[in-house]
Scaffold this motif. Structure first.
Motif, PDB file in Angstrom:
ATOM      1  N   GLU A  43     -13.463  -8.953 -25.318  1.00  0.00           N
ATOM      2  CA  GLU A  43     -14.527  -8.533 -24.401  1.00  0.00           C
ATOM      3  C   GLU A  43     -14.806  -9.603 -23.357  1.00  0.00           C
ATOM      4  O   GLU A  43     -15.135  -9.286 -22.213  1.00  0.00           O
ATOM      5  N   ARG A  44     -14.666 -10.863 -23.744  1.00  0.00           N
ATOM      6  CA  ARG A  44     -14.993 -11.950 -22.821  1.00  0.00           C
ATOM      7  C   ARG A  44     -13.889 -12.195 -21.800  1.00  0.00           C
ATOM      8  O   ARG A  44     -14.142 -12.319 -20.601  1.00  0.00           O
ATOM      9  N   TYR A  45     -12.640 -12.302 -22.284  1.00  0.00           N
ATOM     10  CA  TYR A  45     -11.529 -12.673 -21.404  1.00  0.00           C
ATOM     11  C   TYR A  45     -10.781 -11.475 -20.835  1.00  0.00           C
ATOM     12  O   TYR A  45     -10.019 -11.627 -19.887  1.00  0.00           O
ATOM     13  N   GLY A  46     -10.986 -10.313 -21.427  1.00  0.00           N
ATOM     14  CA  GLY A  46     -10.274  -9.148 -20.952  1.00  0.00           C
ATOM     15  C   GLY A  46      -8.880  -9.060 -21.557  1.00  0.00           C
ATOM     16  O   GLY A  46      -8.427  -9.957 -22.266  1.00  0.00           O
ATOM     17  N   PRO A  47      -8.163  -7.970 -21.286  1.00  0.00           N
ATOM     18  CA  PRO A  47      -6.828  -7.799 -21.871  1.00  0.00           C
ATOM     19  C   PRO A  47      -5.828  -8.802 -21.311  1.00  0.00           C
ATOM     20  O   PRO A  47      -5.966  -9.275 -20.175  1.00  0.00           O
ATOM     21  N   ASN A  48      -4.842  -9.108 -22.119  1.00  0.00           N
ATOM     22  CA  ASN A  48      -3.790 -10.052 -21.733  1.00  0.00           C
ATOM     23  C   ASN A  48      -2.724  -9.317 -20.948  1.00  0.00           C
ATOM     24  O   ASN A  48      -1.658  -8.965 -21.460  1.00  0.00           O
ATOM     25  N   GLU A  49      -2.992  -9.074 -19.681  1.00  0.00           N
ATOM     26  CA  GLU A  49      -2.057  -8.377 -18.817  1.00  0.00           C
ATOM     27  C   GLU A  49      -2.294  -8.791 -17.376  1.00  0.00           C
ATOM     28  O   GLU A  49      -3.366  -9.275 -17.016  1.00  0.00           O
ATOM     29  N   MET A  50      -1.258  -8.580 -16.572  1.00  0.00           N
ATOM     30  CA  MET A  50      -1.361  -8.938 -15.162  1.00  0.00           C
ATOM     31  C   MET A  50      -2.189  -7.888 -14.407  1.00  0.00           C
ATOM     32  O   MET A  50      -2.201  -6.719 -14.801  1.00  0.00           O
ATOM     33  N   PRO A  51      -2.866  -8.301 -13.353  1.00  0.00           N
ATOM     34  CA  PRO A  51      -3.592  -7.310 -12.552  1.00  0.00           C
ATOM     35  C   PRO A  51      -2.627  -6.271 -12.002  1.00  0.00           C
ATOM     36  O   PRO A  51      -1.524  -6.597 -11.554  1.00  0.00           O
ATOM     37  N   ARG A  52      -3.011  -5.044 -12.097  1.00  0.00           N
ATOM     38  CA  ARG A  52      -2.153  -3.966 -11.619  1.00  0.00           C
ATOM     39  C   ARG A  52      -2.131  -3.944 -10.093  1.00  0.00           C
ATOM     40  O   ARG A  52      -3.171  -4.010  -9.441  1.00  0.00           O
ATOM     41  N   THR A  53      -0.942  -3.871  -9.560  1.00  0.00           N
ATOM     42  CA  THR A  53      -0.801  -3.831  -8.108  1.00  0.00           C
ATOM     43  C   THR A  53      -1.196  -2.455  -7.580  1.00  0.00           C
ATOM     44  O   THR A  53      -0.927  -1.432  -8.226  1.00  0.00           O
ATOM     45  N   ARG A  54      -1.817  -2.464  -6.440  1.00  0.00           N
ATOM     46  CA  ARG A  54      -2.197  -1.196  -5.819  1.00  0.00           C
ATOM     47  C   ARG A  54      -0.964  -0.537  -5.221  1.00  0.00           C
ATOM     48  O   ARG A  54      -0.268  -1.114  -4.394  1.00  0.00           O
ATOM     49  N   ARG A  55      -0.697   0.650  -5.675  1.00  0.00           N
ATOM     50  CA  ARG A  55       0.473   1.370  -5.181  1.00  0.00           C
ATOM     51  C   ARG A  55       0.151   2.022  -3.842  1.00  0.00           C
ATOM     52  O   ARG A  55      -0.959   2.521  -3.627  1.00  0.00           O
ATOM     53  N   ARG A  56       1.130   2.013  -2.976  1.00  0.00           N
ATOM     54  CA  ARG A  56       0.926   2.628  -1.663  1.00  0.00           C
ATOM     55  C   ARG A  56       0.735   4.130  -1.801  1.00  0.00           C
ATOM     56  O   ARG A  56       1.420   4.774  -2.596  1.00  0.00           O
ATOM     57  N   PRO A  57      -0.191   4.698  -1.022  1.00  0.00           N
ATOM     58  CA  PRO A  57      -0.350   6.156  -1.056  1.00  0.00           C
ATOM     59  C   PRO A  57       0.956   6.848  -0.651  1.00  0.00           C
ATOM     60  O   PRO A  57       1.799   6.277   0.038  1.00  0.00           O
ATOM     61  N   LEU A  58       1.091   8.083  -1.096  1.00  0.00           N
ATOM     62  CA  LEU A  58       2.329   8.821  -0.808  1.00  0.00           C
ATOM     63  C   LEU A  58       2.549   8.981   0.695  1.00  0.00           C
ATOM     64  O   LEU A  58       3.684   8.911   1.177  1.00  0.00           O
ATOM     65  N   TRP A  59       1.467   9.182   1.433  1.00  0.00           N
ATOM     66  CA  TRP A  59       1.646   9.388   2.870  1.00  0.00           C
ATOM     67  C   TRP A  59       2.156   8.126   3.551  1.00  0.00           C
ATOM     68  O   TRP A  59       2.928   8.199   4.521  1.00  0.00           O
ATOM     69  N   ARG A  60       1.762   6.950   3.026  1.00  0.00           N
ATOM     70  CA  ARG A  60       2.268   5.706   3.602  1.00  0.00           C
ATOM     71  C   ARG A  60       3.728   5.481   3.216  1.00  0.00           C
ATOM     72  O   ARG A  60       4.516   4.953   4.001  1.00  0.00           O
ATOM     73  N   GLN A  61       4.091   5.866   1.992  1.00  0.00           N
ATOM     74  CA  GLN A  61       5.488   5.751   1.589  1.00  0.00           C
ATOM     75  C   GLN A  61       6.366   6.645   2.454  1.00  0.00           C
ATOM     76  O   GLN A  61       7.481   6.271   2.829  1.00  0.00           O
ATOM     77  N   LEU A  62       5.864   7.849   2.752  1.00  0.00           N
ATOM     78  CA  LEU A  62       6.634   8.760   3.595  1.00  0.00           C
ATOM     79  C   LEU A  62       6.703   8.256   5.031  1.00  0.00           C
ATOM     80  O   LEU A  62       7.756   8.314   5.681  1.00  0.00           O
ATOM     81  N   THR A  63       5.578   7.736   5.545  1.00  0.00           N
ATOM     82  CA  THR A  63       5.563   7.219   6.916  1.00  0.00           C
ATOM     83  C   THR A  63       6.490   6.029   7.077  1.00  0.00           C
ATOM     84  O   THR A  63       7.112   5.843   8.134  1.00  0.00           O
ATOM     85  N   ALA A  64       6.632   5.222   6.014  1.00  0.00           N
ATOM     86  CA  ALA A  64       7.496   4.044   6.092  1.00  0.00           C
ATOM     87  C   ALA A  64       8.952   4.412   6.321  1.00  0.00           C
ATOM     88  O   ALA A  64       9.723   3.606   6.850  1.00  0.00           O
ATOM     89  N   GLN A  65       9.321   5.642   5.950  1.00  0.00           N
ATOM     90  CA  GLN A  65      10.706   6.059   6.160  1.00  0.00           C
ATOM     91  C   GLN A  65      11.035   6.230   7.649  1.00  0.00           C
ATOM     92  O   GLN A  65      12.209   6.236   8.031  1.00  0.00           O
ATOM     93  N   PHE A  66       9.989   6.356   8.498  1.00  0.00           N
ATOM     94  CA  PHE A  66      10.209   6.552   9.928  1.00  0.00           C
ATOM     95  C   PHE A  66      10.061   5.267  10.732  1.00  0.00           C
ATOM     96  O   PHE A  66      10.157   5.306  11.963  1.00  0.00           O
ATOM     97  N   THR A  67       9.810   4.145  10.063  1.00  0.00           N
ATOM     98  CA  THR A  67       9.611   2.894  10.783  1.00  0.00           C
ATOM     99  C   THR A  67      10.900   2.101  10.971  1.00  0.00           C
ATOM    100  O   THR A  67      10.884   1.064  11.632  1.00  0.00           O
ATOM    101  N   ASP A  68      11.988   2.547  10.377  1.00  0.00           N
ATOM    102  CA  ASP A  68      13.258   1.873  10.581  1.00  0.00           C
ATOM    103  C   ASP A  68      13.651   1.949  12.051  1.00  0.00           C
ATOM    104  O   ASP A  68      13.416   2.960  12.721  1.00  0.00           O
TER     105      ASP A  68
END
Length: 433
Positions: free
Chosen positions: A51-76
């Motif tokens: 309870e004090r220190y929290g779980p022994n795990e790395m902070p979860r990374t924020r995943r990019r929204p689907l619309w940003r993943q799709l938009t990234a395909q057009f930035t090449d």
């Protein structure tokens, strides 16, 4: 021993008083500093620590929204060039008189290539990401710890500072030989792994060699197309044709020089490579990673444990020049040892030399082993011969332990006695046994 974490430890009880680096403390001082003992933490203190220190795990990374993943395909850059080429073609269609349907079809086709290329890349990366998440959830992350003096297997995320972890050969902590106990003094983001995680998260994302090559080619093609189109416009300008006609002609030259089929061909080729590797059970998260894997010439791997079901079973016992068969499979102590009376003492000694522990079915339907799988198999065959490993250990408690050396095929302590007994061999590579 101490667990991995920040070099300058913090008192686990107060969280404020700085202490010397943990590597400079003795085993007793480490236990005192972390307010624990050789018996480990109690169940209540473990819950309070979680309870004090929290779980022994790395902070979860924020995943990019689907619309940003799709938009990234057009930035090449090549995709941008094709989008611009499609827009220019649409402009040419509206400016030319009479309007040619073929020009409109070409504009739509170029735009379709861009959309198809983006759809292939997005679908592949999304599917690979979902598969990777499913595989990560299937991987067991467990640790053996001492709680109230009892050896238990708990989830790695439930470790807290002060936990005493039991390490044995074959564990996924790079334990090669022997055994030991470690005291956890940092968990989660405060460990050395947490520092590496933060450094990796802060590192900029780099492009693959293929991306650099395609971007470089796209810049050269775009520059050449614009230059040639402008040249054609300037050459035909003195002919007296209308400016609109000359502009449409120059746009046609520019579009014709852009290889709009290249991105689609590239994506399809990489997707085929991904499918072929998937049939060999290789997971690729990004299409462009196929090119990097294709350039690999040396792969270094490490295997720990056993393949198949990670179970070891003793099938035969050799003693006194004779072999006795053993029935039964797995870690369930069901089965028999032929002529068990003649090999019971051998199996008793083998069981006393084991650090593993058999766990009866509780939440699962199968017996399992805490510790090395080979040692678990020895405990099972001892039980099949009518021996009780717990009772035998209580009757003959262990005084100390000398780890086995797989290179010498003997314990390190025995190797030291061999050196003392035969010092004349000290410069010739050791004594054979």
């Amino acid at each position: 021993m101490t667990g991995g974490g920040t070099d300058a430890a913090v008192d686990a009880t107060s969280g404020s008083a700085p202490r010397p680096p943990v590597r400079e403390l003795t085993a007793g001082d480490v236990l005192t500093a972390l307010n624990t003992s050789r018996r480990g933490l109690s169940a209540e203190r473990a819950r309070a620590g979680l309870e004090r220190y929290g779980p022994n795990e790395m902070p979860r990374t924020r995943r990019r929204p689907l619309w940003r993943q799709l938009t990234a395909q057009f930035t090449d850059l090549f995709a941008v060039v094709l989008v611009v080429a499609s827009g220019i073609t649409f402009l040419a269609y509206w400016l030319e008189e009479p309007r040619d349907v073929g020009t409109l079809q070409l504009a739509v086709a170029i735009l379709g290539v861009v959309v198809l290329n983006a759809a292939i890349g997005f679908a592949q990366e999304y599917s690979a990401e979902r598969t990777a998440q499913a595989l990560e959830a299937m991987v067991p992350h467990a640790s053996r710890v001492l709680r109230d003096g009892r050896r238990l297997e708990v989830s790695a995320r439930d470790l807290v500072p002060g936990d005493v972890v039991v390490l044995e050969a074959g564990d996924a902590a790079d334990v090669v030989a022997g055994s030991g106990r470690a005291v956890v003094y940092a968990t989660g983001a405060t460990t050395e792994f947490g520092r590496i995680y933060r450094l990796a998260a802060a590192a900029p994302r780099q492009k693959t060699p293929l991306q650099h090559q395609v971007a470089s080619m796209a810049r050269r093609v775009a520059g050449a197309a614009l230059a040639i189109g402008a040249l054609m416009f300037a050459v035909r300008l003195p002919t007296g044709e209308s400016v609109v006609t000359l502009f449409v002609f120059a746009l046609g030259v520019i579009v014709a020089l852009v290889p709009e089929e290249l991105p689609a061909t590239l994506s399809v080729s990489l997707a085929i490579g991904v499918r072929r590797m998937a049939r060999r059970h290789a997971l690729i998260k990004q299409l462009l990673a196929v090119e990097a894997l294709g350039s690999t010439t040396v792969v270094c791997t490490d295997k720990t444990g056993t393949l198949t079901q990670a179970e070891m079973t003793v099938t035969r016992v050799w003693a006194g020049g004779a072999t006795r068969a053993v029935t039964g499979v797995g870690y369930a102590p069901g089965g028999e040892v032929a002529d068990a009376a003649r090999v019971r003492e051998l199996l008793r000694v083998a069981g006393l030399c084991c650090n593993a522990r058999l766990v009866p079915p509780e939440d699962t339907q199968h017996w399992r082993v805490l510790g090395d799988t080979t040692e678990g198999a020895l405990l099972v065959v001892a039980a099949k011969a009518g021996l009780d490993p717990s009772a035998e250990e209580a009757a003959a408690p262990r005084v100390t332990e000398f780890p086995f050396d797989s290179d010498r095929k003997l314990t390190k302590e025995r190797r030291r006695s061999c050196w003392r007994a035969a010092p004349r061999w000290s410069g010739r590579g050791g004594v054979g046994h």
